[in-house]
Write an enzyme that holds these catalytic residues in place. Structure first.
Site, PDB file in Angstrom:
ATOM      1  CD  GLU A 132      -2.531   4.076   3.267  1.00  0.00           C
ATOM      2  OE1 GLU A 132      -1.843   3.599   2.078  1.00  0.00           O
ATOM      3  OE2 GLU A 132      -3.579   4.565   2.903  1.00  0.00           O
TER       4      GLU A 132
ATOM      5  CB  CYS B 244      -0.574  -0.074   1.037  1.00  0.00           C
ATOM      6  SG  CYS B 244      -2.324  -1.686   1.393  1.00  0.00           S
TER       7      CYS B 244
HETATM    8  N1  THU Z   1      -4.227   1.072  -1.081  1.00  0.00           N
HETATM    9  C1  THU Z   1      -3.377   1.756  -0.841  1.00  0.00           C
HETATM   10  O1  THU Z   1      -2.477   1.722  -1.031  1.00  0.00           O
HETATM   11  N2  THU Z   1      -3.602   2.169   0.713  1.00  0.00           N
HETATM   12  C2  THU Z   1      -5.117   2.142   0.863  1.00  0.00           C
HETATM   13  O2  THU Z   1      -5.038   2.886   1.913  1.00  0.00           O
HETATM   14  C3  THU Z   1      -6.140   1.662   0.375  1.00  0.00           C
HETATM   15  C4  THU Z   1      -5.682   0.715  -0.765  1.00  0.00           C
HETATM   16  C5  THU Z   1      -3.709   0.325  -2.351  1.00  0.00           C
HETATM   17  C6  THU Z   1      -4.586  -1.703  -2.655  1.00  0.00           C
HETATM   18  C7  THU Z   1      -4.262  -1.800  -4.035  1.00  0.00           C
HETATM   19  O3  THU Z   1      -2.865  -1.543  -4.216  1.00  0.00           O
HETATM   20  C8  THU Z   1      -5.285  -0.952  -4.393  1.00  0.00           C
HETATM   21  O4  THU Z   1      -5.442   0.325  -3.019  1.00  0.00           O
HETATM   22  C9  THU Z   1      -6.152  -1.345  -3.559  1.00  0.00           C
HETATM   23  O5  THU Z   1      -6.967  -2.338  -2.921  1.00  0.00           O
END
Ligand code: THU
Length: 130
Positions: free
Chosen positions: A52, A50
């Protein structure tokens, strides 16, 4: 650079060919520095990370440990909250009252705290021997 700009710029570099959902995150530390990250997906889907997590990794790699503010942005009809795992990752380096702004590319924004996102967080206190 503002957290918003840093998060937006990082989002532009997201690697999200599988979900098509690009996310950017930025962190302000207690020392006043800004670190950003984007989601980095993988063809082996569970291996993706992610936005974050990327921002936190950049902060730690630079030798910092204290988050003073966080910002997450994505293109979505409503502000996107950090996933469960990222809530725990943020809580590792942020006090409960640290603000987390969830924003959309269209301009919506909602600010909550780390404690709002992760009530009853598991902390090091829980591992103290009675
Ligand atoms: N994702 C993030 O990077 N941060 C979040 O807070 C929510 C989800 C990403 C993970 C994945 O690559 C995509 O969003 C879809 O879930």
């Amino acid at each position: 650079m503002s957290l918003k700009t840093a998060a937006r710029q990082a989002r532009d570099n997201a690697h999200a060919p599988y979900s098509g959902f690009a996310v950017g995150a930025a962190i302000l530390t207690d020392k006043g520095n800004v670190y950003a990250g984007c989601n980095v997906e993988n063809v082996a889907y569970p291996e993706g990370t992610c936005a974050e997590a990327g921002a936190i990794a950049a902060m730690v790699a630079a030798g910092e440990r204290v988050i003073a503010e966080a910002y997450v942005i994505a293109e979505s009809p409503k502000p996107v909250p950090p996933c469960g795992g990222c809530r725990q990752k943020l809580a590792e380096f942020a006090a409960g009252d640290v603000p987390v702004t969830m924003a959309t590319i269209s301009g919506l924004a909602e600010t909550v705290t780390v404690a709002d996102l992760l009530p009853g967080a598991f902390t090091a206190d829980h591992m103290e021997t009675p």
